[in-house]
Design an enzyme around this catalytic site. Structure first.
Site, mmCIF file in Angstrom:
data_model
loop_
_atom_site.group_PDB
_atom_site.id
_atom_site.type_symbol
_atom_site.label_atom_id
_atom_site.label_comp_id
_atom_site.label_asym_id
_atom_site.label_seq_id
_atom_site.Cartn_x
_atom_site.Cartn_y
_atom_site.Cartn_z
ATOM 1 N N HIS A 105 1.076 -1.317 -0.353
ATOM 2 C CA HIS A 105 -0.289 0.214 0.108
ATOM 3 C C HIS A 105 0.676 0.898 0.272
ATOM 4 O O HIS A 105 1.837 1.741 0.759
ATOM 5 C CB HIS A 105 -1.513 -0.341 1.637
ATOM 6 C CG HIS A 105 -0.171 -0.446 2.497
ATOM 7 N ND1 HIS A 105 0.228 -1.876 2.967
ATOM 8 C CD2 HIS A 105 0.083 0.626 3.676
ATOM 9 C CE1 HIS A 105 0.903 -0.934 3.766
ATOM 10 N NE2 HIS A 105 1.201 0.271 4.753
ATOM 11 N N HIS A 107 0.729 5.517 1.178
ATOM 12 C CA HIS A 107 0.392 6.414 1.974
ATOM 13 C C HIS A 107 -0.080 7.684 1.290
ATOM 14 O O HIS A 107 1.056 8.511 0.775
ATOM 15 C CB HIS A 107 1.120 6.330 3.313
ATOM 16 C CG HIS A 107 0.919 5.161 3.631
ATOM 17 N ND1 HIS A 107 0.152 4.943 4.773
ATOM 18 C CD2 HIS A 107 1.747 4.282 4.645
ATOM 19 C CE1 HIS A 107 0.524 4.053 5.896
ATOM 20 N NE2 HIS A 107 1.513 3.593 5.115
#
Ligand code: 5GP
Length: 143
Positions: A105, A107
């Site tokens: 992932h 941010h």
């Protein structure tokens, strides 16, 4: 190839499958974006590929094009939605780097001149604040 230690029951895999709720702001065939529940600043969003990998190190490089196209879309949207001065992009690989959830992932964090980031994986945000912030981002994304 995905690391053999990839755990398909990690929290983001469960969110991607809809087994755990999230404040989604974007979804396409390959990528989902949702609010971070312990934001380092208002509008902190996570951009997550649906393809399984532990982090960047074991990801199929084919994922990076679609992933970063959405990272850019979300960065532009959060900058506008929160009137931010800039946007920090963070991505962690393995515990020594600060990674805490083992599904790749990125941010996306709106930044304001002179205001430091809150701690990583710090305090839980109120659900109503996350809902409100997700609405603002969705409006900018048209999603
Ligand atoms: P990492 O340390 O792996 O780069 O980041 C994981 C992020 O996921 C942290 O910023 C943390 O606040 C966030 N997070 C942890 N659990 C949940 C969850 O259940 N839902 C959402 N939306 N975010 C989470």
């Amino acid at each position: 190839m995905a690391d053999p230690t990839y755990d398909s029951n990690n929290i983001f895999a469960k969110i991607l499958r809809g087994e755990i709720p999230s404040h989604r702001v974007y979804e396409d065939d390959a990528i989902v974006a949702f609010m971070d529940v312990m934001p380092q600043g208002p509008g902190h969003t996570l951009v997550v590929p649906k393809a399984q990998s532990r982090n960047l190190l074991d990801a199929d490089p084919a994922v990076f094009g679609p992933l970063f196209a959405v990272v850019q879309k979300v960065a532009l949207a959060v900058k506008k939605a929160f009137g931010a001065d800039g946007v920090t992009i963070l991505q962690f690989n393995e515990p020594a780097s600060g990674q805490t959830v083992y599904h790749l992932h990125v941010h996306v964090i709106p930044r304001f001149q002179g205001i430091p980031l809150k701690p990583h994986s710090g305090q839980m945000e109120k659900p109503e604040v996350l809902t409100e912030n997700a609405d603002k981002i969705r409006t900018e994304l048209g999603s």
